[in-house]
Design a protein around this motif. Structure first.
Motif, PDB file in Angstrom:
ATOM      1  N   LYS A  96     -14.798 -20.392  15.333  1.00 44.73           N
ATOM      2  CA  LYS A  96     -14.854 -21.610  14.673  1.00 44.73           C
ATOM      3  C   LYS A  96     -15.268 -21.584  13.192  1.00 44.73           C
ATOM      4  O   LYS A  96     -15.636 -20.845  12.627  1.00 44.73           O
ATOM      5  N   ALA A  97     -14.595 -22.804  12.502  1.00 45.15           N
ATOM      6  CA  ALA A  97     -15.005 -22.760  11.073  1.00 45.15           C
ATOM      7  C   ALA A  97     -15.454 -24.084  10.770  1.00 45.15           C
ATOM      8  O   ALA A  97     -14.746 -25.075  11.272  1.00 45.15           O
ATOM      9  N   THR A  98     -15.912 -24.364   9.471  1.00 46.00           N
ATOM     10  CA  THR A  98     -16.068 -25.648   8.883  1.00 46.00           C
ATOM     11  C   THR A  98     -15.989 -25.446   7.370  1.00 46.00           C
ATOM     12  O   THR A  98     -16.238 -24.520   6.803  1.00 46.00           O
ATOM     13  N   ALA A  99     -14.889 -26.244   6.941  1.00 45.12           N
ATOM     14  CA  ALA A  99     -14.479 -26.068   5.781  1.00 45.12           C
ATOM     15  C   ALA A  99     -14.130 -27.536   4.805  1.00 45.12           C
ATOM     16  O   ALA A  99     -13.971 -28.612   5.822  1.00 45.12           O
ATOM     17  N   ARG A 100     -13.753 -27.594   3.575  1.00 42.31           N
ATOM     18  CA  ARG A 100     -13.584 -28.638   2.992  1.00 42.31           C
ATOM     19  C   ARG A 100     -12.464 -28.163   2.155  1.00 42.31           C
ATOM     20  O   ARG A 100     -12.060 -27.009   1.923  1.00 42.31           O
ATOM     21  N   HIS A 101     -11.512 -29.184   1.605  1.00 42.72           N
ATOM     22  CA  HIS A 101     -10.573 -28.894   0.987  1.00 42.72           C
ATOM     23  C   HIS A 101     -10.275 -29.974  -0.215  1.00 42.72           C
ATOM     24  O   HIS A 101     -10.453 -31.123   0.191  1.00 42.72           O
ATOM     25  N   ILE A 102      -9.317 -29.630  -1.072  1.00 42.69           N
ATOM     26  CA  ILE A 102      -8.722 -30.673  -1.904  1.00 42.69           C
ATOM     27  C   ILE A 102      -7.269 -30.487  -1.841  1.00 42.69           C
ATOM     28  O   ILE A 102      -6.637 -29.358  -1.981  1.00 42.69           O
ATOM     29  N   LEU A 103      -6.339 -31.320  -1.521  1.00 45.65           N
ATOM     30  CA  LEU A 103      -5.178 -31.270  -1.387  1.00 45.65           C
ATOM     31  C   LEU A 103      -4.178 -32.076  -2.523  1.00 45.65           C
ATOM     32  O   LEU A 103      -4.747 -33.334  -2.850  1.00 45.65           O
ATOM     33  N   VAL A 104      -3.543 -31.510  -3.510  1.00 50.90           N
ATOM     34  CA  VAL A 104      -2.680 -32.029  -4.295  1.00 50.90           C
ATOM     35  C   VAL A 104      -1.237 -31.643  -4.172  1.00 50.90           C
ATOM     36  O   VAL A 104      -1.005 -30.601  -3.496  1.00 50.90           O
ATOM     37  N   LYS A 105      -0.541 -32.426  -4.909  1.00 49.57           N
ATOM     38  CA  LYS A 105       1.039 -32.141  -4.797  1.00 49.57           C
ATOM     39  C   LYS A 105       1.664 -31.032  -5.751  1.00 49.57           C
ATOM     40  O   LYS A 105       2.668 -30.289  -5.465  1.00 49.57           O
ATOM     41  N   THR A 106       1.066 -30.838  -7.021  1.00 44.15           N
ATOM     42  CA  THR A 106       1.381 -29.842  -7.964  1.00 44.15           C
ATOM     43  C   THR A 106       0.654 -28.954  -8.485  1.00 44.15           C
ATOM     44  O   THR A 106      -0.676 -29.062  -8.303  1.00 44.15           O
ATOM     45  N   PRO A 107       0.930 -27.822  -8.787  1.00 44.77           N
ATOM     46  CA  PRO A 107       0.139 -26.720  -9.522  1.00 44.77           C
ATOM     47  C   PRO A 107      -0.588 -27.067 -10.807  1.00 44.77           C
ATOM     48  O   PRO A 107      -1.830 -26.682 -10.914  1.00 44.77           O
ATOM     49  N   GLU A 108      -0.222 -28.145 -11.271  1.00 47.45           N
ATOM     50  CA  GLU A 108      -0.594 -28.677 -12.692  1.00 47.45           C
ATOM     51  C   GLU A 108      -1.841 -29.393 -12.166  1.00 47.45           C
ATOM     52  O   GLU A 108      -3.045 -29.414 -12.921  1.00 47.45           O
ATOM     53  N   GLU A 109      -1.950 -30.294 -11.204  1.00 48.57           N
ATOM     54  CA  GLU A 109      -3.282 -30.768 -10.574  1.00 48.57           C
ATOM     55  C   GLU A 109      -4.052 -29.981 -10.322  1.00 48.57           C
ATOM     56  O   GLU A 109      -5.069 -29.895 -10.621  1.00 48.57           O
ATOM     57  N   ILE A 110      -3.609 -28.549  -9.698  1.00 46.47           N
ATOM     58  CA  ILE A 110      -4.746 -27.690  -9.153  1.00 46.47           C
ATOM     59  C   ILE A 110      -5.476 -27.293 -10.411  1.00 46.47           C
ATOM     60  O   ILE A 110      -6.684 -26.893 -10.703  1.00 46.47           O
ATOM     61  N   ASN A 111      -4.516 -26.978 -11.472  1.00 45.52           N
ATOM     62  CA  ASN A 111      -5.279 -26.302 -12.793  1.00 45.52           C
ATOM     63  C   ASN A 111      -6.200 -27.323 -13.367  1.00 45.52           C
ATOM     64  O   ASN A 111      -7.314 -27.049 -13.866  1.00 45.52           O
ATOM     65  N   THR A 112      -5.739 -28.745 -13.448  1.00 48.88           N
ATOM     66  CA  THR A 112      -6.969 -29.705 -13.889  1.00 48.88           C
ATOM     67  C   THR A 112      -8.226 -29.805 -12.982  1.00 48.88           C
ATOM     68  O   THR A 112      -9.398 -29.680 -13.635  1.00 48.88           O
ATOM     69  N   ILE A 113      -8.020 -29.633 -11.670  1.00 49.56           N
ATOM     70  CA  ILE A 113      -9.332 -29.516 -10.865  1.00 49.56           C
ATOM     71  C   ILE A 113     -10.201 -28.185 -11.155  1.00 49.56           C
ATOM     72  O   ILE A 113     -11.245 -28.205 -11.047  1.00 49.56           O
ATOM     73  N   LEU A 114      -9.543 -27.036 -11.064  1.00 51.73           N
ATOM     74  CA  LEU A 114     -10.084 -25.796 -11.400  1.00 51.73           C
ATOM     75  C   LEU A 114     -10.797 -25.763 -12.850  1.00 51.73           C
ATOM     76  O   LEU A 114     -11.911 -25.081 -12.894  1.00 51.73           O
ATOM     77  N   GLU A 115     -10.421 -26.631 -14.012  1.00 55.56           N
ATOM     78  CA  GLU A 115     -11.106 -26.545 -14.970  1.00 55.56           C
ATOM     79  C   GLU A 115     -12.406 -27.443 -14.987  1.00 55.56           C
ATOM     80  O   GLU A 115     -13.345 -26.935 -15.652  1.00 55.56           O
ATOM     81  N   GLN A 116     -12.522 -28.057 -13.656  1.00 55.50           N
ATOM     82  CA  GLN A 116     -13.595 -28.911 -13.678  1.00 55.50           C
ATOM     83  C   GLN A 116     -14.699 -28.656 -12.552  1.00 55.50           C
ATOM     84  O   GLN A 116     -15.909 -28.972 -12.303  1.00 55.50           O
ATOM     85  N   ILE A 117     -14.279 -27.491 -11.809  1.00 60.09           N
ATOM     86  CA  ILE A 117     -15.000 -26.732 -10.667  1.00 60.09           C
ATOM     87  C   ILE A 117     -16.298 -26.450 -10.975  1.00 60.09           C
ATOM     88  O   ILE A 117     -17.472 -26.867 -10.292  1.00 60.09           O
ATOM     89  N   GLY A 118     -16.785 -25.815 -11.983  1.00 60.27           N
ATOM     90  CA  GLY A 118     -18.036 -25.369 -12.478  1.00 60.27           C
ATOM     91  C   GLY A 118     -18.921 -26.698 -12.786  1.00 60.27           C
ATOM     92  O   GLY A 118     -20.264 -26.634 -12.859  1.00 60.27           O
ATOM     93  N   THR A 119     -18.547 -27.662 -13.375  1.00 55.17           N
ATOM     94  CA  THR A 119     -19.193 -28.730 -14.049  1.00 55.17           C
ATOM     95  C   THR A 119     -19.295 -29.752 -13.034  1.00 55.17           C
ATOM     96  O   THR A 119     -20.143 -30.713 -13.273  1.00 55.17           O
ATOM     97  N   THR A 120     -18.181 -30.212 -12.165  1.00 53.72           N
ATOM     98  CA  THR A 120     -18.202 -31.426 -11.351  1.00 53.72           C
ATOM     99  C   THR A 120     -18.374 -31.038  -9.811  1.00 53.72           C
ATOM    100  O   THR A 120     -17.888 -30.036  -9.424  1.00 53.72           O
ATOM    101  N   PRO A 121     -19.282 -31.602  -9.127  1.00 55.01           N
ATOM    102  CA  PRO A 121     -19.057 -31.175  -7.467  1.00 55.01           C
ATOM    103  C   PRO A 121     -17.963 -31.275  -6.774  1.00 55.01           C
ATOM    104  O   PRO A 121     -17.065 -31.940  -7.256  1.00 55.01           O
ATOM    105  N   PHE A 122     -17.812 -30.316  -5.850  1.00 56.34           N
ATOM    106  CA  PHE A 122     -16.555 -30.206  -5.198  1.00 56.34           C
ATOM    107  C   PHE A 122     -16.215 -31.715  -4.465  1.00 56.34           C
ATOM    108  O   PHE A 122     -14.914 -31.941  -4.451  1.00 56.34           O
TER     109      PHE A 122
END
Length: 154
Positions: free
Chosen positions: A62-88
């Motif tokens: 079994k596993a327990t996980a969290r995720h963020i789902l978006v439609k485009t790679p550009e949105e992923i890049n925007t989120i990755l820029e904030q990963i260190g400073t904003t809680p997941f």
């Protein structure tokens, strides 16, 4: 009561007689040999009703996980820029198109085969570190950033 005791005696006698002799083939003649019973009659009955062979398996993978789902790679890049400073969890609430975004991206606990294959391959991979953001992982739903919070049985 006397009838029940008589019935038990008959059952025990039959069980003992049916298992007391075993046919052992020989090149000359057949010989019946006496063998000892390996378990008592009541042990056999108790095992038959315990259903040990068909019981539910112990706690498995079994596993327990969290995720963020978006439609485009550009949105992923925007989120990755904030990963260190904003809680997941905050990023999941802000960007995720999955209903789990309202819960900080939490998917709860699940077994292999519950999620799509590409998602499972990341979550149940021994090389995926617990607590680290992994991704983007592309599925038919879009692009995921995944955090595995707990994994057992792998």
């Amino acid at each position: 009561m006397k009838t029940i005791l008589s019935l038990i005696v008959v059952i025990l006698s039959c069980a003992t007689l049916s298992n007391a002799f075993t046919f052992v083939p020989s090149t000359k003649t057949s010989v019946a040999t006496s063998t000892s019973l390996e378990m008592g009659l009541f042990d056999g009955i108790s095992k038959a009703f315990s259903n040990e062979e068909y019981a539910a398996p112990p706690e498995g993978i079994k596993a327990t996980a969290r995720h963020i789902l978006v439609k485009t790679p550009e949105e992923i890049n925007t989120i990755l820029e904030q990963i260190g400073t904003t809680p997941f969890a905050n990023l999941a609430q802000q960007y995720s198109t999955c209903p789990s975004g309202a819960r900080g991206g939490s998917l709860g606990s699940f077994s292999p085969g519950t999620m799509v294959k590409a998602f499972d391959e990341v979550v149940f991979n021994k090389d995926t570190n617990i607590g680290e953001v992994v991704g983007p992982v592309q599925t038919q739903f879009g692009y995921h950033l995944i955090v595995v919070d707990k994994r057992t049985g792998v």
